[in-house]
Design a protein around this motif. Structure first.
Motif, mmCIF file in Angstrom:
data_model
loop_
_atom_site.group_PDB
_atom_site.id
_atom_site.type_symbol
_atom_site.label_atom_id
_atom_site.label_comp_id
_atom_site.label_asym_id
_atom_site.label_seq_id
_atom_site.Cartn_x
_atom_site.Cartn_y
_atom_site.Cartn_z
ATOM 1 N N ILE A 1 -45.555 -33.048 -48.362
ATOM 2 C CA ILE A 1 -45.842 -33.985 -49.452
ATOM 3 C C ILE A 1 -46.646 -35.173 -48.925
ATOM 4 O O ILE A 1 -47.646 -35.585 -49.515
ATOM 5 C CB ILE A 1 -44.535 -34.453 -50.118
ATOM 6 N N GLU A 2 -46.235 -35.721 -47.760
ATOM 7 C CA GLU A 2 -46.938 -36.888 -47.209
ATOM 8 C C GLU A 2 -48.431 -36.583 -47.035
ATOM 9 O O GLU A 2 -49.296 -37.397 -47.355
ATOM 10 C CB GLU A 2 -46.346 -37.271 -45.855
ATOM 11 N N GLN A 3 -48.697 -35.382 -46.563
ATOM 12 C CA GLN A 3 -50.108 -35.020 -46.335
ATOM 13 C C GLN A 3 -50.881 -35.014 -47.659
ATOM 14 O O GLN A 3 -51.998 -35.508 -47.758
ATOM 15 C CB GLN A 3 -50.167 -33.650 -45.672
ATOM 16 N N HIS A 4 -50.220 -34.477 -48.718
ATOM 17 C CA HIS A 4 -50.895 -34.450 -50.024
ATOM 18 C C HIS A 4 -51.093 -35.858 -50.572
ATOM 19 O O HIS A 4 -52.018 -36.108 -51.331
ATOM 20 C CB HIS A 4 -50.078 -33.623 -51.026
ATOM 21 N N GLU A 5 -50.195 -36.763 -50.173
ATOM 22 C CA GLU A 5 -50.277 -38.125 -50.730
ATOM 23 C C GLU A 5 -51.147 -39.042 -49.870
ATOM 24 O O GLU A 5 -51.355 -40.203 -50.207
ATOM 25 C CB GLU A 5 -48.869 -38.711 -50.870
ATOM 26 N N THR A 6 -51.644 -38.525 -48.734
ATOM 27 C CA THR A 6 -52.470 -39.379 -47.854
ATOM 28 C C THR A 6 -53.915 -39.345 -48.342
ATOM 29 O O THR A 6 -54.539 -38.281 -48.345
ATOM 30 C CB THR A 6 -52.388 -38.870 -46.397
ATOM 31 N N PRO A 7 -54.454 -40.488 -48.775
ATOM 32 C CA PRO A 7 -55.830 -40.506 -49.273
ATOM 33 C C PRO A 7 -56.793 -39.991 -48.192
ATOM 34 O O PRO A 7 -56.614 -40.286 -47.012
ATOM 35 C CB PRO A 7 -56.085 -41.997 -49.561
ATOM 36 N N GLY A 8 -57.737 -39.180 -48.597
ATOM 37 C CA GLY A 8 -58.750 -38.707 -47.644
ATOM 38 C C GLY A 8 -58.269 -37.571 -46.770
ATOM 39 O O GLY A 8 -58.973 -37.105 -45.878
ATOM 40 N N SER A 9 -57.040 -37.099 -47.016
ATOM 41 C CA SER A 9 -56.506 -36.000 -46.196
ATOM 42 C C SER A 9 -57.372 -34.751 -46.414
ATOM 43 O O SER A 9 -57.686 -34.402 -47.550
ATOM 44 C CB SER A 9 -55.071 -35.739 -46.644
ATOM 45 N N THR B 1 -47.447 -26.722 -38.055
ATOM 46 C CA THR B 1 -47.867 -25.488 -38.750
ATOM 47 C C THR B 1 -47.817 -25.684 -40.259
ATOM 48 O O THR B 1 -48.755 -25.337 -40.978
ATOM 49 C CB THR B 1 -46.939 -24.328 -38.342
ATOM 50 N N VAL B 2 -46.723 -26.290 -40.733
ATOM 51 C CA VAL B 2 -46.581 -26.530 -42.177
ATOM 52 C C VAL B 2 -47.716 -27.422 -42.664
ATOM 53 O O VAL B 2 -48.338 -27.173 -43.697
ATOM 54 C CB VAL B 2 -45.216 -27.180 -42.489
ATOM 55 N N ARG B 3 -48.045 -28.448 -41.872
ATOM 56 C CA ARG B 3 -49.106 -29.374 -42.292
ATOM 57 C C ARG B 3 -50.468 -28.687 -42.300
ATOM 58 O O ARG B 3 -51.274 -28.870 -43.218
ATOM 59 C CB ARG B 3 -49.129 -30.614 -41.391
ATOM 60 N N LEU B 4 -50.694 -27.840 -41.286
ATOM 61 C CA LEU B 4 -52.008 -27.175 -41.223
ATOM 62 C C LEU B 4 -52.162 -26.197 -42.397
ATOM 63 O O LEU B 4 -53.169 -26.192 -43.099
ATOM 64 C CB LEU B 4 -52.162 -26.447 -39.881
ATOM 65 N N VAL B 5 -51.124 -25.414 -42.637
ATOM 66 C CA VAL B 5 -51.181 -24.462 -43.760
ATOM 67 C C VAL B 5 -51.287 -25.243 -45.075
ATOM 68 O O VAL B 5 -52.113 -24.943 -45.936
ATOM 69 C CB VAL B 5 -49.946 -23.538 -43.763
ATOM 70 N N GLY B 6 -50.493 -26.306 -45.204
ATOM 71 C CA GLY B 6 -50.525 -27.108 -46.440
ATOM 72 C C GLY B 6 -51.863 -27.766 -46.660
ATOM 73 O O GLY B 6 -52.309 -27.946 -47.796
ATOM 74 N N SER B 7 -52.574 -28.077 -45.568
ATOM 75 C CA SER B 7 -53.868 -28.794 -45.703
ATOM 76 C C SER B 7 -54.927 -27.915 -46.372
ATOM 77 O O SER B 7 -55.958 -28.395 -46.818
ATOM 78 C CB SER B 7 -54.382 -29.238 -44.330
ATOM 79 N N THR B 8 -54.655 -26.596 -46.450
ATOM 80 C CA THR B 8 -55.651 -25.715 -47.100
ATOM 81 C C THR B 8 -55.418 -25.672 -48.612
ATOM 82 O O THR B 8 -56.177 -25.034 -49.335
ATOM 83 C CB THR B 8 -55.523 -24.276 -46.560
ATOM 84 N N GLY B 9 -54.330 -26.322 -49.060
ATOM 85 C CA GLY B 9 -54.005 -26.259 -50.496
ATOM 86 C C GLY B 9 -53.029 -25.140 -50.804
ATOM 87 O O GLY B 9 -52.685 -24.883 -51.946
ATOM 88 N N ALA B 10 -52.533 -24.480 -49.745
ATOM 89 C CA ALA B 10 -51.559 -23.387 -49.955
ATOM 90 C C ALA B 10 -50.293 -23.955 -50.598
ATOM 91 O O ALA B 10 -49.946 -25.121 -50.373
ATOM 92 C CB ALA B 10 -51.219 -22.732 -48.617
ATOM 93 N N ASN B 11 -49.603 -23.108 -51.361
ATOM 94 C CA ASN B 11 -48.420 -23.621 -52.071
ATOM 95 C C ASN B 11 -47.302 -23.925 -51.089
ATOM 96 O O ASN B 11 -47.289 -23.423 -49.958
ATOM 97 C CB ASN B 11 -47.969 -22.624 -53.141
ATOM 98 N N PRO B 12 -46.342 -24.756 -51.459
ATOM 99 C CA PRO B 12 -45.319 -25.249 -50.525
ATOM 100 C C PRO B 12 -44.433 -24.132 -49.958
ATOM 101 O O PRO B 12 -44.005 -24.181 -48.817
ATOM 102 C CB PRO B 12 -44.504 -26.220 -51.366
ATOM 103 N N TYR B 13 -44.216 -23.067 -50.759
ATOM 104 C CA TYR B 13 -43.324 -21.984 -50.301
ATOM 105 C C TYR B 13 -43.994 -21.217 -49.165
ATOM 106 O O TYR B 13 -43.377 -20.890 -48.154
ATOM 107 C CB TYR B 13 -42.984 -21.065 -51.479
#
Ligand code: SDX
Length: 392
Positions: A361-369, A202-214
């Protein structure tokens, strides 16, 4: 091209995400954080060191660890107006409801100056979340019992500081047995990460939209709350209390096998482990040790042990490879430490914040994510024409 790919990681299931953080082999009962077996981390590490490992991929040397600990220690306080947030809750609000709302509200305090594409901002968000979760969690508990909040004390280490914020009262110094802090630190290590479980996904899916970490972590907290996931530790205690005594265990096992009875053995079974959950083994041993050291004689432990023994020799559970999971014994230890039942899943959330933010963080640092976009198999009505209401 949905931003999701599937590949077989080699043990018969398909994966939709690549990650270097945690490895699980469900058939062999193996769990490793960044290549380190959970058994070694449980015996030799600390939660804060494990949090560093999950975030950075390597165990810290002395100066790296003291810098990390110093950062955490100096970000533990809540914004003063954040405390007012609690006044809006009814006094008997569930602590998980207060935790999810309070963590989401961190976006209101820190979002403006945060750029999710800036590695330094991402690192600061990780520090803030790991540092503030215990403070917010303790505030949820104190508010629910009508006690004044306690400020984090910088001269204490991470877990002891949390226990002080939870239990210290102005009128007398808090006597804490070293067993408490050590046991809680170990439970935090065991709950820190677990690959692509429901809340981390869930955290990764929400984070993948560019939503803030909180906001992303708050989404993880709400997913964790479910009794099929992190809420199971609270549900296990309620189940053991409902069973009541070892002589009632046989009937409980019978009910758990009856498809017409929605009674499930909470703390049993796992989507991935089809062998013993390695964390459950460690927690079971710790349970006996903590209760003995604290001189606690909890009859629920007898019920739990009898239940485990009965289930592990029952064909229904053996055929379905249903073993005790991480939640089966943890509640008994939390109870011995004085943590109230409704706070058990909050404990899980404090620990899992380290894993959640490491994945974010890992998702943000993965190229092409890219933005996550799961697809579906459509099983609805075939194409048809609209009919006006008088023709229906
Ligand atoms: C956590 O994913 C993670 O990594 C999660 C976690 C983490 O660290 O993040 O490990 C933390 O969430 C641990 C799990 C905590 N939940 C519980 O303890 C709740 C009780 N367990 C169940 O609800 C269940 O086992 C699940 C949710 C954990 C798994 O559910 P599944 O995938 O549906 O279980 P399954 O497909 O393996 O079930 C197979 C069979 C089914 O019966 P049949 O249809 O074959 O007849 O086993 C039955 C299930 O009905 N079954 C149970 C049971 N769990 C599964 N029957 C009785 N009691 C149970 N606990």
């Amino acid at each position: 091209d949905t931003g999701h790919f599937t590949y077989d990681p080699g043990y018969g299931s398909t994966a939709s995400t690549k990650s270097a953080i945690t490895y699980i082999d469900g058939d062999e009962g193996v769990l490793m954080y960044r290549g380190y077996p959970i058994e070694q981390l449980a015996q030799q590490s600390s939660f804060l060191e494990v949090a560093y490992l999950l975030l950075h991929g390597e165990l810290p040397n002395k100066s790296q660890f003291s810098g990390f600990e110093n950062d955490i220690t100096h970000h533990t306080m809540m914004h003063e107006s954040h405390k007012n947030f609690f006044q809006g809750f009814h006094h008997d609000a569930h602590p998980m409801a207060m935790l999810a709302a309070s963590v989401a509200s961190l976006s209101a305090f820190y979002h403006d100056d945060l750029n999710v594409d800036n590695p330094e901002d991402r690192k600061l968000a990780a520090i803030r979340l790991i540092a503030k979760m215990p403070t917010i969690a303790a505030a949820c508990y104190r508010y629910s019992i009508g006690w004044p909040f306690r400020y984090p004390r910088n001269n204490l280490e991470y877990v002891t500081r949390f226990l002080h914020m939870m239990f210290e009262v102005p009128s007398e110094p808090l006597e804490l047995s070293p067993t408490c802090a050590k046991a809680l630190d170990l439970l935090f290590i065991l709950h820190a990460d677990h690959e692509q479980n429901a809340s981390t996904s869930t955290v990764r899916l929400v984070g993948s939209t560019g939503a803030n970490p909180y906001a992303s972590i708050a989404a993880g907290i709400t997913a964790l709350w479910g009794p099929a996931h992190g809420g199971a530790n609270e549900a296990v205690l309620k189940m053991l209390e409902e069973i009541g005594s070892p002589d009632k265990v046989e009937n409980a096992v019978k009910r758990a096998k009856d498809k017409n009875d929605n009674f499930r053995l909470m703390g049993f079974g796992h989507r991935v482990y089809k062998n013993f959950d390695p964390r459950a083994k460690i927690i079971r041993e710790m349970c006996h040790k903590v209760l003995a050291e604290m001189g606690v004689n909890d009859p629920l432990l007898d019920v739990a042990m009898k239940l485990e023994e009965a289930a592990l020799k029952d064909d229904y559970f053996v055929e379905r490879k249903l073993y005790p999971n991480v939640d089966f014994y943890s509640g008994i230890i939390y109870k011995a430490l004085g943590i109230p039942t409704e706070m058990f899943t909050v404990m899980f959330a404090i620990a899992r914040t380290a894993g959640w933010i490491a994945h974010w963080i890992e998702q943000h640092e993965t190229p092409g994510s890219r933005i996550g976009r799961p697809r579906q198999l459509y099983v609805g009505a075939p194409k048809r024409d609209y009919a006006s209401i008088d023709k229906r």
